[in-house]
Design a protein around this motif. Structure first.
Motif, PDB file in Angstrom:
ATOM      1  N   THR A  37       0.687  -1.589   0.167  1.00  0.00           N
ATOM      2  CA  THR A  37      -0.110  -0.498   0.031  1.00  0.00           C
ATOM      3  C   THR A  37       1.023   1.384   0.180  1.00  0.00           C
ATOM      4  O   THR A  37       0.812   1.953  -0.839  1.00  0.00           O
ATOM      5  N   THR A  38       1.751   1.363   0.914  1.00  0.00           N
ATOM      6  CA  THR A  38       3.367   2.452   0.580  1.00  0.00           C
ATOM      7  C   THR A  38       3.525   2.287  -0.643  1.00  0.00           C
ATOM      8  O   THR A  38       3.307   3.741  -0.944  1.00  0.00           O
ATOM      9  N   LEU A  39       3.843   1.602  -1.367  1.00  0.00           N
ATOM     10  CA  LEU A  39       4.429   2.339  -2.474  1.00  0.00           C
ATOM     11  C   LEU A  39       3.355   2.357  -3.530  1.00  0.00           C
ATOM     12  O   LEU A  39       3.396   3.066  -4.358  1.00  0.00           O
ATOM     13  N   GLU A  40       2.217   1.723  -3.373  1.00  0.00           N
ATOM     14  CA  GLU A  40       1.158   2.333  -4.718  1.00  0.00           C
ATOM     15  C   GLU A  40       0.961   3.878  -4.397  1.00  0.00           C
ATOM     16  O   GLU A  40       0.744   4.512  -5.251  1.00  0.00           O
ATOM     17  N   LEU A  41       0.912   3.901  -2.955  1.00  0.00           N
ATOM     18  CA  LEU A  41       0.573   5.627  -2.334  1.00  0.00           C
ATOM     19  C   LEU A  41       1.371   6.262  -3.083  1.00  0.00           C
ATOM     20  O   LEU A  41       1.778   7.480  -3.437  1.00  0.00           O
ATOM     21  N   HIS A  42       2.884   6.237  -3.061  1.00  0.00           N
ATOM     22  CA  HIS A  42       4.516   6.741  -2.674  1.00  0.00           C
ATOM     23  C   HIS A  42       5.132   6.727  -3.843  1.00  0.00           C
ATOM     24  O   HIS A  42       6.094   7.342  -4.307  1.00  0.00           O
ATOM     25  N   GLY A  43       5.199   5.295  -4.215  1.00  0.00           N
ATOM     26  CA  GLY A  43       5.897   4.553  -5.021  1.00  0.00           C
ATOM     27  C   GLY A  43       8.338   4.627  -4.508  1.00  0.00           C
ATOM     28  O   GLY A  43       8.253   4.026  -5.156  1.00  0.00           O
ATOM     29  N   HIS A  44       7.741   4.708  -3.524  1.00  0.00           N
ATOM     30  CA  HIS A  44       9.103   4.011  -2.637  1.00  0.00           C
ATOM     31  C   HIS A  44       8.590   4.627  -1.295  1.00  0.00           C
ATOM     32  O   HIS A  44       8.299   4.825  -0.833  1.00  0.00           O
ATOM     33  N   ILE A  45       9.853   3.721  -0.884  1.00  0.00           N
ATOM     34  CA  ILE A  45      10.009   3.911   1.130  1.00  0.00           C
ATOM     35  C   ILE A  45      11.017   3.809   0.949  1.00  0.00           C
ATOM     36  O   ILE A  45      12.393   2.931   0.769  1.00  0.00           O
ATOM     37  N   ASP A  46      11.843   4.727   1.986  1.00  0.00           N
ATOM     38  CA  ASP A  46      13.008   5.512   2.740  1.00  0.00           C
ATOM     39  C   ASP A  46      13.566   5.486   4.180  1.00  0.00           C
ATOM     40  O   ASP A  46      14.839   5.035   4.363  1.00  0.00           O
ATOM     41  N   ILE A  47      12.287   4.869   4.881  1.00  0.00           N
ATOM     42  CA  ILE A  47      12.915   4.830   5.800  1.00  0.00           C
ATOM     43  C   ILE A  47      11.846   3.880   6.782  1.00  0.00           C
ATOM     44  O   ILE A  47      10.688   3.887   7.046  1.00  0.00           O
ATOM     45  N   LEU A  48      12.098   3.571   7.714  1.00  0.00           N
ATOM     46  CA  LEU A  48      11.188   1.875   8.058  1.00  0.00           C
ATOM     47  C   LEU A  48      11.620   3.018  10.131  1.00  0.00           C
ATOM     48  O   LEU A  48      13.290   2.510   9.960  1.00  0.00           O
ATOM     49  N   VAL A  49      10.939   2.650  11.022  1.00  0.00           N
ATOM     50  CA  VAL A  49      11.131   3.042  12.243  1.00  0.00           C
ATOM     51  C   VAL A  49       9.991   1.946  12.633  1.00  0.00           C
ATOM     52  O   VAL A  49       9.098   1.823  13.571  1.00  0.00           O
ATOM     53  N   ASN A  50      10.198   0.813  13.355  1.00  0.00           N
ATOM     54  CA  ASN A  50       9.735   0.320  14.102  1.00  0.00           C
ATOM     55  C   ASN A  50       9.978  -0.096  15.961  1.00  0.00           C
ATOM     56  O   ASN A  50      10.970   0.082  16.414  1.00  0.00           O
ATOM     57  N   ASN A  51       8.844   1.290  15.556  1.00  0.00           N
ATOM     58  CA  ASN A  51       9.178   0.952  17.293  1.00  0.00           C
ATOM     59  C   ASN A  51       7.849   1.059  18.284  1.00  0.00           C
ATOM     60  O   ASN A  51       8.135   1.039  19.370  1.00  0.00           O
ATOM     61  N   ALA A  52       7.301   0.192  16.947  1.00  0.00           N
ATOM     62  CA  ALA A  52       6.101  -1.010  18.104  1.00  0.00           C
ATOM     63  C   ALA A  52       6.742  -1.896  18.905  1.00  0.00           C
ATOM     64  O   ALA A  52       7.651  -2.209  19.090  1.00  0.00           O
ATOM     65  N   GLY A  53       5.377  -1.776  20.430  1.00  0.00           N
ATOM     66  CA  GLY A  53       6.193  -2.782  21.616  1.00  0.00           C
ATOM     67  C   GLY A  53       5.657  -2.789  22.816  1.00  0.00           C
ATOM     68  O   GLY A  53       4.896  -2.260  22.741  1.00  0.00           O
ATOM     69  N   ILE A  54       5.647  -3.818  23.452  1.00  0.00           N
ATOM     70  CA  ILE A  54       5.005  -4.150  24.269  1.00  0.00           C
ATOM     71  C   ILE A  54       5.721  -4.464  25.856  1.00  0.00           C
ATOM     72  O   ILE A  54       7.301  -4.837  25.323  1.00  0.00           O
ATOM     73  N   PHE A  55       5.902  -3.690  27.198  1.00  0.00           N
ATOM     74  CA  PHE A  55       6.164  -3.562  28.071  1.00  0.00           C
ATOM     75  C   PHE A  55       5.222  -5.067  29.543  1.00  0.00           C
ATOM     76  O   PHE A  55       4.683  -4.136  29.680  1.00  0.00           O
ATOM     77  N   ARG A  56       5.743  -6.014  29.944  1.00  0.00           N
ATOM     78  CA  ARG A  56       5.307  -6.303  31.093  1.00  0.00           C
ATOM     79  C   ARG A  56       5.642  -6.675  31.875  1.00  0.00           C
ATOM     80  O   ARG A  56       7.757  -7.086  31.613  1.00  0.00           O
ATOM     81  N   VAL A  57       6.143  -5.881  34.095  1.00  0.00           N
ATOM     82  CA  VAL A  57       7.383  -6.622  34.450  1.00  0.00           C
ATOM     83  C   VAL A  57       7.133  -7.658  35.143  1.00  0.00           C
ATOM     84  O   VAL A  57       6.136  -7.755  35.720  1.00  0.00           O
ATOM     85  N   LEU A  58       7.547  -8.451  34.221  1.00  0.00           N
ATOM     86  CA  LEU A  58       7.426 -10.149  34.951  1.00  0.00           C
ATOM     87  C   LEU A  58       8.443 -10.516  35.319  1.00  0.00           C
ATOM     88  O   LEU A  58      10.146 -10.782  34.351  1.00  0.00           O
ATOM     89  N   THR A  59       9.069 -11.418  36.483  1.00  0.00           N
ATOM     90  CA  THR A  59      10.493 -11.448  36.560  1.00  0.00           C
ATOM     91  C   THR A  59      10.326 -12.978  35.805  1.00  0.00           C
ATOM     92  O   THR A  59       9.708 -13.075  34.976  1.00  0.00           O
ATOM     93  N   LEU A  60      11.298 -13.680  35.090  1.00  0.00           N
ATOM     94  CA  LEU A  60      11.092 -14.639  34.608  1.00  0.00           C
ATOM     95  C   LEU A  60      10.529 -16.187  35.068  1.00  0.00           C
ATOM     96  O   LEU A  60       9.868 -16.426  34.486  1.00  0.00           O
ATOM     97  N   GLU A  61      10.125 -16.103  36.615  1.00  0.00           N
ATOM     98  CA  GLU A  61       9.437 -17.258  36.950  1.00  0.00           C
ATOM     99  C   GLU A  61       8.539 -17.092  36.743  1.00  0.00           C
ATOM    100  O   GLU A  61       7.620 -18.128  36.801  1.00  0.00           O
ATOM    101  N   GLU A  62       7.247 -15.475  36.588  1.00  0.00           N
ATOM    102  CA  GLU A  62       6.297 -15.188  36.901  1.00  0.00           C
ATOM    103  C   GLU A  62       5.987 -15.300  35.104  1.00  0.00           C
ATOM    104  O   GLU A  62       4.375 -15.174  34.665  1.00  0.00           O
ATOM    105  N   THR A  63       7.503 -15.214  34.153  1.00  0.00           N
ATOM    106  CA  THR A  63       6.615 -15.319  32.834  1.00  0.00           C
ATOM    107  C   THR A  63       6.275 -16.859  32.183  1.00  0.00           C
ATOM    108  O   THR A  63       7.156 -17.012  31.767  1.00  0.00           O
ATOM    109  N   ASP A  64       5.242 -16.575  32.076  1.00  0.00           N
ATOM    110  CA  ASP A  64       4.594 -18.311  31.486  1.00  0.00           C
ATOM    111  C   ASP A  64       4.606 -17.593  29.648  1.00  0.00           C
ATOM    112  O   ASP A  64       5.028 -16.904  29.311  1.00  0.00           O
ATOM    113  N   LEU A  65       4.493 -18.952  28.889  1.00  0.00           N
ATOM    114  CA  LEU A  65       4.608 -18.947  27.965  1.00  0.00           C
ATOM    115  C   LEU A  65       3.843 -18.360  27.215  1.00  0.00           C
ATOM    116  O   LEU A  65       4.509 -17.460  26.226  1.00  0.00           O
ATOM    117  N   ALA A  66       2.292 -17.733  27.123  1.00  0.00           N
ATOM    118  CA  ALA A  66       1.917 -16.874  26.737  1.00  0.00           C
ATOM    119  C   ALA A  66       2.793 -15.858  26.419  1.00  0.00           C
ATOM    120  O   ALA A  66       2.233 -15.006  25.364  1.00  0.00           O
TER     121      ALA A  66
END
Length: 242
Positions: free
Chosen positions: A73-102
């Motif tokens: 879609t970006t290429l259709e709209l603008h014809g090229h891509i010059d920059i990608l910022v991978n900004n998405a993320g999540i933050f969970r305060v869980l220790t090793l033992e508190e972290t389940d597989l999910a």
């Protein structure tokens, strides 16, 4: 300085917070920006506020097919891509033992796999242009330790992935860097489960950072002013004490 005239950028997690501020700064510098987010309502509102220089696309960053659609879609709209910022993320305060597989799998999918998918998805378009800048948002937790096991692990991974991609894509004049924010004044900061004053006490500068202070660094790395910067970690943390 730090101009992005005629550049096209994709910024994930751009509906609000750090991503939205980056988009605003990029547009002011002359870029066309495609912001993506899983939150369609907030993303559409941000795009409307930022005006014709901004387009919103709904996007689950953990899905390969969503990345293909966003790039197409970006290429259709603008014809090229010059920059990608991978900004998405999540933050969970869980220790090793508190972290389940999910929780582990969700953290890896959003914080790490999305970076792999994004870099891989934009690489052909950037190679065709023989230029590009990829900025992967990691964390100070990607340089040290944190009582958030999955988050820390994925942010360390982003650091290594950025270095590897920088070596691979460097011959095509594509730069890849990671950014490592410390305590930034966003809602995510409250996810630490620690009063803000305790976090600030670890910062010699005596305050959290404003989102714009991270966005300015991202803008620099996206611009030609950083034309020889690749494969490195850029820290915005006010000299946090371990």
């Amino acid at each position: 300085m730090n101009r992005l005239d005629n550049k096209v950028a994709i910024i994930t997690g751009g509906a609000n917070g750090q991503g939205a501020v980056e988009a605003e700064l990029f547009i002011a510098a002359g870029a066309k920006v495609v912001i993506t987010d899983i939150n369609a309502e907030a993303g559409q509102a941000t795009a409307a506020r930022l005006g014709e220089g901004c387009t919103f696309l709904p996007h689950d960053v953990s899905l390969e097919q969503d990345w293909a659609r966003v790039v197409e879609t970006t290429l259709e709209l603008h014809g090229h891509i010059d920059i990608l910022v991978n900004n998405a993320g999540i933050f969970r305060v869980l220790t090793l033992e508190e972290t389940d597989l999910a929780v582990w799998n969700q953290s890896v999918a959003i914080n790490q796999t999305s970076v792999f998918l994004g870099m891989r998805a934009v690489a052909p378009a950037m190679k065709e242009r023989k230029a590009g800048s990829i900025i992967n948002i990691s964390s100070i937790a990607g340089l040290t330790s944190a009582k958030a096991h999955a988050y820390c692990a994925t942010k360390w991974a982003v650091r290594g992935m950025s270095k590897s991609a920088a070596v691979e894509l460097g011959p095509h004049n594509i730069r890849v860097n990671s950014v490592h924010p410390g305590f930034i004044d966003t809602p995510m900061l409250d996810g630490h489960g620690v009063p803000r004053e305790q976090l600030v006490a670890r910062v010699p500068m005596g305050r959290t950072a404003d989102v714009i202070e991270v966005a300015r660094l991202v803008l620099f790395l996206a611009s030609e002013d950083a034309s020889y910067c690749s494969g490195h970690e850029f820290v915005v943390d006010g000299a946090i004490k371990a």
